[in-house]
Scaffold this motif. Structure first.
Motif, PDB file in Angstrom:
ATOM      1  N   ALA A   1      47.260   1.008 -40.312  1.00 28.80           N
ATOM      2  CA  ALA A   1      48.544   0.828 -39.626  1.00 28.80           C
ATOM      3  C   ALA A   1      48.678   1.817 -38.473  1.00 28.80           C
ATOM      4  N   VAL A   2      48.311   3.073 -38.730  1.00 27.73           N
ATOM      5  CA  VAL A   2      48.432   4.110 -37.698  1.00 27.73           C
ATOM      6  C   VAL A   2      47.431   3.858 -36.571  1.00 27.73           C
ATOM      7  N   ASP A   3      46.198   3.519 -36.916  1.00 28.29           N
ATOM      8  CA  ASP A   3      45.194   3.212 -35.885  1.00 28.29           C
ATOM      9  C   ASP A   3      45.678   2.087 -34.978  1.00 28.29           C
ATOM     10  N   MET A   4      46.175   1.041 -35.617  1.00 27.90           N
ATOM     11  CA  MET A   4      46.606  -0.139 -34.874  1.00 27.90           C
ATOM     12  C   MET A   4      47.778   0.200 -33.961  1.00 27.90           C
ATOM     13  N   LEU A   5      48.710   0.990 -34.469  1.00 28.82           N
ATOM     14  CA  LEU A   5      49.875   1.354 -33.656  1.00 28.82           C
ATOM     15  C   LEU A   5      49.443   2.171 -32.438  1.00 28.82           C
ATOM     16  N   LEU A   6      48.579   3.157 -32.655  1.00 32.92           N
ATOM     17  CA  LEU A   6      48.175   4.016 -31.540  1.00 32.92           C
ATOM     18  C   LEU A   6      47.403   3.220 -30.495  1.00 32.92           C
ATOM     19  N   GLU A   7      46.586   2.291 -30.966  1.00 32.39           N
ATOM     20  CA  GLU A   7      45.865   1.403 -30.051  1.00 32.39           C
ATOM     21  C   GLU A   7      46.847   0.637 -29.161  1.00 32.39           C
ATOM     22  N   HIS A   8      47.937   0.174 -29.765  1.00 31.50           N
ATOM     23  CA  HIS A   8      48.904  -0.604 -28.982  1.00 31.50           C
ATOM     24  C   HIS A   8      49.832   0.271 -28.136  1.00 31.50           C
ATOM     25  N   ILE A   9      49.976   1.533 -28.513  1.00 25.78           N
ATOM     26  CA  ILE A   9      50.723   2.455 -27.644  1.00 25.78           C
ATOM     27  C   ILE A   9      49.886   2.736 -26.392  1.00 25.78           C
ATOM     28  N   GLU A  10      48.584   2.955 -26.603  1.00 27.12           N
ATOM     29  CA  GLU A  10      47.711   3.253 -25.463  1.00 27.12           C
ATOM     30  C   GLU A  10      47.501   2.028 -24.574  1.00 27.12           C
ATOM     31  N   ASN A  11      47.370   0.879 -25.209  1.00 22.32           N
ATOM     32  CA  ASN A  11      47.101  -0.362 -24.474  1.00 22.32           C
ATOM     33  C   ASN A  11      48.156  -1.406 -24.820  1.00 22.32           C
ATOM     34  N   PRO A  12      49.289  -1.319 -24.131  1.00 22.19           N
ATOM     35  CA  PRO A  12      50.436  -2.162 -24.500  1.00 22.19           C
ATOM     36  C   PRO A  12      50.124  -3.652 -24.411  1.00 22.19           C
ATOM     37  N   ASP A  13      49.084  -4.012 -23.688  1.00 20.85           N
ATOM     38  CA  ASP A  13      48.809  -5.438 -23.540  1.00 20.85           C
ATOM     39  C   ASP A  13      47.784  -5.965 -24.541  1.00 20.85           C
ATOM     40  N   SER A  14      47.361  -5.107 -25.473  1.00 21.08           N
ATOM     41  CA  SER A  14      46.429  -5.586 -26.507  1.00 21.08           C
ATOM     42  C   SER A  14      47.066  -6.726 -27.287  1.00 21.08           C
ATOM     43  N   PRO A  15      46.269  -7.724 -27.642  1.00 26.34           N
ATOM     44  CA  PRO A  15      46.819  -8.831 -28.422  1.00 26.34           C
ATOM     45  C   PRO A  15      47.169  -8.388 -29.847  1.00 26.34           C
ATOM     46  N   PRO A  16      48.135  -9.063 -30.476  1.00 25.97           N
ATOM     47  CA  PRO A  16      48.505  -8.736 -31.857  1.00 25.97           C
ATOM     48  C   PRO A  16      47.302  -8.893 -32.792  1.00 25.97           C
ATOM     49  N   GLU A  17      47.344  -8.158 -33.862  1.00 24.87           N
ATOM     50  CA  GLU A  17      46.198  -8.124 -34.770  1.00 24.87           C
ATOM     51  C   GLU A  17      46.701  -8.141 -36.206  1.00 24.87           C
ATOM     52  N   THR A  18      45.935  -8.743 -37.091  1.00 28.10           N
ATOM     53  CA  THR A  18      46.255  -8.729 -38.518  1.00 28.10           C
ATOM     54  C   THR A  18      45.078  -8.119 -39.267  1.00 28.10           C
ATOM     55  N   ARG A  19      45.346  -7.134 -40.091  1.00 30.45           N
ATOM     56  CA  ARG A  19      44.271  -6.583 -40.927  1.00 30.45           C
ATOM     57  C   ARG A  19      44.673  -6.729 -42.377  1.00 30.45           C
ATOM     58  N   VAL A  20      43.788  -7.324 -43.153  1.00 32.71           N
ATOM     59  CA  VAL A  20      44.040  -7.554 -44.578  1.00 32.71           C
ATOM     60  C   VAL A  20      42.999  -6.769 -45.362  1.00 32.71           C
ATOM     61  N   ILE A  21      43.448  -5.886 -46.241  1.00 30.06           N
ATOM     62  CA  ILE A  21      42.521  -5.009 -46.957  1.00 30.06           C
ATOM     63  C   ILE A  21      42.610  -5.295 -48.454  1.00 30.06           C
ATOM     64  N   THR A  22      41.438  -5.398 -49.076  1.00 24.18           N
ATOM     65  CA  THR A  22      41.364  -5.801 -50.473  1.00 24.18           C
ATOM     66  C   THR A  22      41.718  -4.651 -51.413  1.00 24.18           C
ATOM     67  N   GLY A  23      42.565  -4.914 -52.391  1.00 24.96           N
ATOM     68  CA  GLY A  23      42.891  -3.933 -53.421  1.00 24.96           C
ATOM     69  C   GLY A  23      41.863  -3.948 -54.546  1.00 24.96           C
ATOM     70  N   THR A  24      42.115  -3.114 -55.545  1.00 25.86           N
ATOM     71  CA  THR A  24      41.170  -2.992 -56.656  1.00 25.86           C
ATOM     72  C   THR A  24      41.816  -3.481 -57.949  1.00 25.86           C
ATOM     73  N   LEU A  25      41.143  -4.398 -58.634  1.00 24.95           N
ATOM     74  CA  LEU A  25      41.644  -4.833 -59.938  1.00 24.95           C
ATOM     75  C   LEU A  25      41.472  -3.708 -60.954  1.00 24.95           C
ATOM     76  N   ILE A  26      42.579  -3.311 -61.580  1.00 33.38           N
ATOM     77  CA  ILE A  26      42.516  -2.321 -62.660  1.00 33.38           C
ATOM     78  C   ILE A  26      42.655  -3.080 -63.973  1.00 33.38           C
ATOM     79  N   GLU A  27      41.587  -3.086 -64.770  1.00 33.49           N
ATOM     80  CA  GLU A  27      41.659  -3.762 -66.061  1.00 33.49           C
ATOM     81  C   GLU A  27      42.255  -2.808 -67.075  1.00 33.49           C
ATOM     82  N   GLY A  28      43.530  -2.947 -67.318  1.00 31.52           N
ATOM     83  CA  GLY A  28      44.232  -2.048 -68.228  1.00 31.52           C
ATOM     84  C   GLY A  28      44.175  -2.565 -69.642  1.00 31.52           C
ATOM     85  N   ASN A  29      45.269  -2.381 -70.331  1.00 29.45           N
ATOM     86  CA  ASN A  29      45.305  -2.785 -71.732  1.00 29.45           C
ATOM     87  C   ASN A  29      46.577  -3.602 -72.005  1.00 29.45           C
ATOM     88  N   SER A  30      47.067  -4.296 -70.966  1.00 26.05           N
ATOM     89  CA  SER A  30      48.307  -5.055 -71.127  1.00 26.05           C
ATOM     90  C   SER A  30      48.057  -6.565 -71.163  1.00 26.05           C
TER      91      SER A  30
END
Lengths: 335, 335
Positions: free
Chosen positions: A302-331
């Motif tokens: 989020a911070v990288d993307m924001l700073l990129e767009h502050i420096e280059n206001p005309d950069s196209p919008p971007e979506t980044r999707v990051i994978t979480g981790t499955l925690i196999e609990g006991n429920s």
């Protein structure tokens, strides 16, 4: 109320016997200056009560060094952890967090005026709901925005998001192992974008497995609302075999309610999954099967993307999707 | 990177057909202006991308409208709740939180430079350790400071504090009811002022009851550190009858460790008390006997005190101590 005349960099320069530009260099991050000059200037500046005129600097560079972080008062309970990470990441890039709380999903106009007033360099919306109209306002004011953990696909906004789709798919697969006969979904509030996304993905996944018309109850992400939802459900229904909660804290509430008042054993009588991977989800009494959000990666993105767009206001919008981790609990009951 | 020439209030005034002072009034909080003028100015200002020049205003009023909130990275886990309350209280008084994280108890010089640079109106130190030297620096720069939940009696600083003395006395009295034979204190980190205060009060109270040389172990306020402290203690000692923890989250860790790995029943074999009254302390499996901090009153007092000192820089330092509430949970054995 009287205040002294503000001490200027010229006053400090005269007193310290250096040039004004030397004083100026000392107080601008990233500019080199000899150790001796730095010490002389700092000592004199402190003695004289000089405050470097960041404000004049702002007028020149057109950057205030501040990023507005907007938090909703209806936020999921893990937002403080996110805020703390965002603050660290921004500090490392020489930006500061100016904090705003959006009290309801509707009237944000006053908030927006405040944001324009402080001339922030950009905005990270942590847990706040923004419609297209709001996003357009930021665009008009040329203030880049990054939406954290929410998807507004056709709004052409910058977004950083945990992979809810994959995560909930994994959770449903965990539940399926023991072939539950009936499901219940306990969602976050109806006006929360994240809750809506998680709920809809869950219902879609269940439908794919032939589970039509799964009931949905709405909590507010809190422990007590998890308890209340289950208690209400059990007034007129038997315990479901499996409950999908929109966050871990409601899952904790569900588990406590089941055990304390209904003599329902989790996981043997009823399986429960959460989402987020907050620290209490792993406590001995809960050990919730959940998706741990990759907080550090999400906030850094989020911070990288924001700073990129502050420096280059005309950069196209971007979506980044990051994978979480499955925690196999006991429920979740194992076959 | 090129940016457009900044639109001024004069440009807006010309376009909207009003005086510049009318534009200026619209954007100054607290000044009256007719609804019609307001609307005309707002529409024009939005269309032209005008950002009211808060910066020029700051130079005139010498107030930035920002309050630095300094948080230590070694903070107790309940600080996010405090931060959220402080933010709300300040917003209600038309001030904004500029967030700073102090990464260690030592080197704060860089942080101080940042604070001078942003010309904040005041500082609330939430969970950060400030020595006399640091406090003197703020004094030199004429920036009022309020210390939250810590006492620096001879430093002549403004402080708002939960009544630790009374609270811990009440907790010790609860424990005494069942006449425990031996005690253990699990303290927060050695460099935390709050932890130090709570620990010393506990030891003093115990001494008053004839308990000399009570052992102290040090955690870091986290769940895991509560577990680790108990596990370590039990390697070479029997379970104590009573444990006083510096915060609730460590108490939760102690209870989980006792039950999961040592077959110790809380409260029947061992009593445990915490401090803070965080929400998880009341969860079914824990129900910790603790002192609930009066967060709303504490944060309101901190904000009131700070604003008083911003308006009247020569006001004498003040200390406010607010009493918490004893929560009689289920973690202490009854006679």
């Amino acid at each position: 109320m009287t205040k002294d005349k503000r001490v200027t960099s010229y006053d400090v320069a005269r007193e310290a016997g250096v040039s004004q530009s030397a004083v100026s260099r000392v107080f601008r991050p990233g500019l080199s200056v000899s150790k001796k000059t730095r010490e002389k200037v700092m000592t004199t500046a402190n003695k004289m009560g000089y405050r470097p005129n960041a404000i004049a600097r702002m007028l020149i560079t057109k950057q205030s060094g501040m990023v507005a972080v907007i938090v909703s008062s209806r936020a999921n309970v893990n937002y403080p952890e996110v805020l703390s990470q965002v603050s660290k990441q921004l500090a490392a890039r020489n930006k500061r967090v100016l904090l705003f709380t959006l009290d309801n999903a509707e009237g944000g106009d006053e908030l927006f005026e405040q944001i324009w007033t402080f001339q922030v360099d950009g905005v990270i919306a942590l847990a706040a709901h923004f419609d297209h109209n709001s996003l357009d306002k930021f665009k008009e004011h040329k203030i880049p925005v990054v939406l954290y953990n929410r998807n507004v696909p056709d709004a052409l906004a910058n977004t950083v998001c945990c992979n809810h789709e994959l995560g909930i798919k994994q959770l449903v697969n965990e539940l399926k192992l023991n072939q539950p006969k009936n499901y219940l979904v306990i969602s976050g509030p109806e006006d929360s974008d994240v809750a809506t996304e998680r709920r809809e993905i869950a219902l879609k996944q269940l439908e794919k497995h032939g589970e039509q018309q799964v009931s949905v109850l709405y909590g507010d992400y809190s422990y007590q609302s998890g308890r209340d939802c289950l208690a209400q459900w059990l007034k007129s229904n038997p315990a479901p075999d499996a409950i999908i909660c929109s966050n871990d804290i409601m899952a904790v509430g569900v588990i406590d309610e089941a055990r304390e008042h209904h003599n329902i054993d989790v996981p043997n009588d009823m399986s429960v999954v959460g989402f987020d991977g907050v620290s209490s989800s792993s406590w001995f009494n809960y050990q919730i099967t959940t998706i741990k959000q990759p907080l550090e990666q999400l906030t850094k993105a989020a911070v990288d993307m924001l700073l990129e767009h502050i420096e280059n206001p005309d950069s196209p919008p971007e979506t980044r999707v990051i994978t979480g981790t499955l925690i196999e609990g006991n429920s979740v009951k194992r076959p």
